[in-house]
Enzyme design. Structure first.
Site, PDB file in Angstrom:
ATOM      1  CG  HIS A 166      23.455   8.358 -28.752  1.00 38.44           C
ATOM      2  ND1 HIS A 166      24.673   8.254 -29.378  1.00 38.44           N
ATOM      3  CD2 HIS A 166      23.702   8.815 -27.502  1.00 38.44           C
ATOM      4  CE1 HIS A 166      25.608   8.644 -28.543  1.00 38.44           C
ATOM      5  NE2 HIS A 166      25.049   8.993 -27.393  1.00 38.44           N
TER       6      HIS A 166
ATOM      7  CG  ASN B 143      27.844   8.107 -25.386  1.00 37.58           C
ATOM      8  OD1 ASN B 143      27.913   8.175 -26.611  1.00 37.58           O
ATOM      9  ND2 ASN B 143      27.247   9.029 -24.649  1.00 37.58           N
TER      10      ASN B 143
ATOM     11  CB  CYS C  58      25.064  12.111 -28.325  1.00 32.85           C
ATOM     12  SG  CYS C  58      26.274  11.839 -27.030  1.00 32.85           S
TER      13      CYS C  58
HETATM   14  N1  ACO Z   1      30.540   3.438  -9.853  1.00 34.24           N
HETATM   15  C1  ACO Z   1      30.011   3.277  -8.627  1.00 34.24           C
HETATM   16  N2  ACO Z   1      29.127   4.126  -8.073  1.00 34.24           N
HETATM   17  C2  ACO Z   1      28.766   5.175  -8.816  1.00 34.24           C
HETATM   18  C3  ACO Z   1      29.269   5.410 -10.121  1.00 34.24           C
HETATM   19  C4  ACO Z   1      30.195   4.485 -10.626  1.00 34.24           C
HETATM   20  N3  ACO Z   1      30.740   4.606 -11.854  1.00 34.24           N
HETATM   21  N4  ACO Z   1      28.719   6.544 -10.594  1.00 34.24           N
HETATM   22  C5  ACO Z   1      27.892   7.031  -9.660  1.00 34.24           C
HETATM   23  N5  ACO Z   1      27.930   6.194  -8.577  1.00 34.24           N
HETATM   24  C6  ACO Z   1      27.182   6.330  -7.337  1.00 34.24           C
HETATM   25  C7  ACO Z   1      26.953   7.782  -6.964  1.00 34.24           C
HETATM   26  O1  ACO Z   1      28.057   8.302  -6.259  1.00 34.24           O
HETATM   27  C8  ACO Z   1      25.711   7.695  -6.108  1.00 34.24           C
HETATM   28  O2  ACO Z   1      26.094   7.260  -4.829  1.00 34.24           O
HETATM   29  P1  ACO Z   1      25.313   7.789  -3.509  1.00 34.24           P
HETATM   30  O3  ACO Z   1      23.908   7.305  -3.683  1.00 34.24           O
HETATM   31  O4  ACO Z   1      26.066   7.139  -2.413  1.00 34.24           O
HETATM   32  O5  ACO Z   1      25.431   9.274  -3.560  1.00 34.24           O
HETATM   33  C9  ACO Z   1      24.929   6.570  -6.763  1.00 34.24           C
HETATM   34  O6  ACO Z   1      25.877   5.791  -7.514  1.00 34.24           O
HETATM   35  C10 ACO Z   1      23.846   7.058  -7.690  1.00 34.24           C
HETATM   36  O7  ACO Z   1      24.413   8.039  -8.554  1.00 34.24           O
HETATM   37  P2  ACO Z   1      23.611   8.679  -9.736  1.00 34.24           P
HETATM   38  O8  ACO Z   1      24.510   9.606 -10.500  1.00 34.24           O
HETATM   39  O9  ACO Z   1      22.332   9.240  -9.207  1.00 34.24           O
HETATM   40  O10 ACO Z   1      23.317   7.378 -10.615  1.00 34.24           O
HETATM   41  P3  ACO Z   1      22.323   7.146 -11.786  1.00 34.24           P
HETATM   42  O11 ACO Z   1      21.530   5.959 -11.516  1.00 34.24           O
HETATM   43  O12 ACO Z   1      21.608   8.404 -12.236  1.00 34.24           O
HETATM   44  O13 ACO Z   1      23.325   6.772 -12.982  1.00 34.24           O
HETATM   45  C11 ACO Z   1      24.248   7.668 -15.002  1.00 34.24           C
HETATM   46  C12 ACO Z   1      24.238   7.728 -13.484  1.00 34.24           C
HETATM   47  C13 ACO Z   1      24.742   6.306 -15.437  1.00 34.24           C
HETATM   48  C14 ACO Z   1      25.184   8.752 -15.529  1.00 34.24           C
HETATM   49  C15 ACO Z   1      22.824   7.880 -15.541  1.00 34.24           C
HETATM   50  O14 ACO Z   1      22.212   8.979 -14.924  1.00 34.24           O
HETATM   51  C16 ACO Z   1      22.802   8.077 -17.037  1.00 34.24           C
HETATM   52  O15 ACO Z   1      23.118   7.172 -17.794  1.00 34.24           O
HETATM   53  N6  ACO Z   1      22.411   9.252 -17.531  1.00 34.24           N
HETATM   54  C17 ACO Z   1      22.297   9.536 -18.956  1.00 34.24           C
HETATM   55  C18 ACO Z   1      23.579   9.334 -19.713  1.00 34.24           C
HETATM   56  C19 ACO Z   1      24.321  10.598 -19.931  1.00 34.24           C
HETATM   57  O16 ACO Z   1      24.000  11.646 -19.423  1.00 34.24           O
HETATM   58  N7  ACO Z   1      25.348  10.520 -20.722  1.00 34.24           N
HETATM   59  C20 ACO Z   1      26.096  11.674 -20.999  1.00 34.24           C
HETATM   60  C21 ACO Z   1      26.506  11.731 -22.357  1.00 34.24           C
HETATM   61  S1  ACO Z   1      25.221  11.835 -23.515  1.00 34.24           S
HETATM   62  C22 ACO Z   1      25.734  13.060 -24.621  1.00 34.24           C
HETATM   63  O17 ACO Z   1      24.957  13.621 -25.297  1.00 34.24           O
HETATM   64  C23 ACO Z   1      27.144  13.508 -24.684  1.00 34.24           C
END
Ligand code: ACO
Length: 346
Positions: free
Chosen positions: A273, A303, A104
């Site tokens: 980004h 993204n 990214c």
């Molecule tokens: N749909 C429904 N439920 C979901 C989904 C989905 N797509 N994804 C996760 N959940 C659920 C999980 O299973 C979990 O359920 P549980 O509580 O029953 O266990 C709950 O939602 C919370 O999951 P988390 O992973 O803790 O959710 P979070 O709020 O952290 O959101 C996310 C996840 C969107 C990935 C967030 O952490 C984020 O945006 N992080 C930064 C982005 C990132 O890392 N991008 C990667 C690429 S960047 C690069 O440089 C390549």
């Protein structure tokens, strides 16, 4: 910019994994993304189309370009990289090409490299391309794609539905797309151009975003077992990446402004980004910027990794938000972990 025609809404993703429009919009701001439908088209093709659009926008011919930089984390082939093939596809003869794989932060890094080469007098006009076909990283078989696109009524094969639900935190984030810019030397002394960059890397955080399988430390570099264990699917420590991005991007913006003798009051537009709208809202809040000084389009594209900054720049410019003489700052954070900011006087 160029995105493939196939649009995938959050509801469509719900056909192949347990997810919902409500969850995705609430946690990420993403409403849809564009994905390539089927094998055969990769980031090279998307990047070539964006490059053609950039050349045409600048009324330039391929022969006007003397250096090509191509940033992607989803190259068409393991090697060679996309850069040389992109130059060839555009009809360039013997034009040197450099490949960047900084995820990214790839396009931001490309801007810094292009600026440095131009300042050093090595090249006069550089074509910089950022492109991704993340659909190639999504390992599901054709019959699952058919359910996604609505070519087959479904339901999705239960084994794949379960596997995809296990990777739903990542599978909903990404979109395919490309953008390109041409940067050229400016000897007019009118002050337009890049003023400076702040670029940092913390390699101790490599494991927060990485692809665990497929690589030359394995023997062989790819195996059936690795593929079956979904070793080609990225691992994302989402919460930690979220925290790093929302702290390190505003710090980089402040640093680049300080380095170039500017302040937040001088800033006209911040282009971030687009990994998660909530990250960008947190950055905006930390910097105390009003809505008119930021621009986001993750809602439409997800993204697009190295494609993101040129896509967001193109749309902000098309909407009249990039004015002549304005101060624009680009910022990004990506797997590596690499992050930074670059300030440009338009
Ligand atoms: N749909 C429904 N439920 C979901 C989904 C989905 N797509 N994804 C996760 N959940 C659920 C999980 O299973 C979990 O359920 P549980 O509580 O029953 O266990 C709950 O939602 C919370 O999951 P988390 O992973 O803790 O959710 P979070 O709020 O952290 O959101 C996310 C996840 C969107 C990935 C967030 O952490 C984020 O945006 N992080 C930064 C982005 C990132 O890392 N991008 C990667 C690429 S960047 C690069 O440089 C390549």
């Amino acid at each position: 910019m160029y995105v493939p025609p196939g649009e995938v809404t959050n509801d469509m993703l719900g056909r192949i994994m347990d997810t919902s429009d409500e969850w995705i919009v609430q946690r990420t701001g993403i409403r849809k993304r564009h994905l390539v439908d089927g094998a055969g088209t990769g980031s090279l093709e998307l990047g070539v189309k964006a490059a053609e659009a950039a050349l045409s926008n600048g009324s330039l011919a391929p022969s006007d370009i003397d250096f090509v930089i191509f940033a992607t984390m989803t190259p068409d082939l393991y090697f060679p990289g996309n850069g040389g093939m992109c130059a060839a596809r555009l009809g360039m003869k013997n034009t040197h090409a450099l490949d960047i794989r900084m995820q990214c932060a790839g396009f931001l890094s490309g801007l810094q490299v292009a600026d440095a080469f131009i300042r050093a007098g090595v090249y006069e006009r550089v074509l910089l391309v950022g492109a991704e076909a993340h659909s190639g990283l999504m390992p599901w078989p054709r019959h699952v794609w058919d359910v996604l696109w609505g070519n087959s009524e479904g339901p999705c094969d239960p084994e794949w539905y379960q596997k995809l639900t296990g990777m739903r935190d990542r599978a909903v984030l990404f979109g395919d797309g490309a953008g390109a810019m041409v940067l050229e030397a400016n000897d007019t002394g009118d002050g337009r151009g890049f003023l400076g960059f702040v670029m940092e890397t913390d390699g101790t955080q490599w494991d927060k975003l990485h692809v665990p399988g497929v690589g030359c430390r394995f023997r062989p570099y790819i195996s059936h077992d690795m593929v079956d264990a979904l070793g080609g699917v990225p691992i994302v420590e989402g919460r930690q990446v979220f925290r790093m991005a929302s702290q390190l991007m505003p710090a980089a913006v402040n640093s680049v402004l300080a380095q170039t003798g500017r302040t937040l009051a001088d800033l006209d537009l911040l282009l971030m980004h687009q990994a998660n709208l909530r990250i960008n809202e947190a950055v905006q809040k930390q910097l105390g910027l009003p809505d008119e000084k930021v621009f986001n389009n993750i809602q439409k594209y997800g993204n697009t990794t190295a494609g993101t900054l040129p896509i967001v720049f193109h749309e902000a410019r098309t909407e009249g938000k990039v004015k002549d003489g304005s101060l624009v700052v680009f910022t990004a954070l990506g797997a590596g972990v690499h992050w930074g900011a670059g300030a440009v006087q338009m």
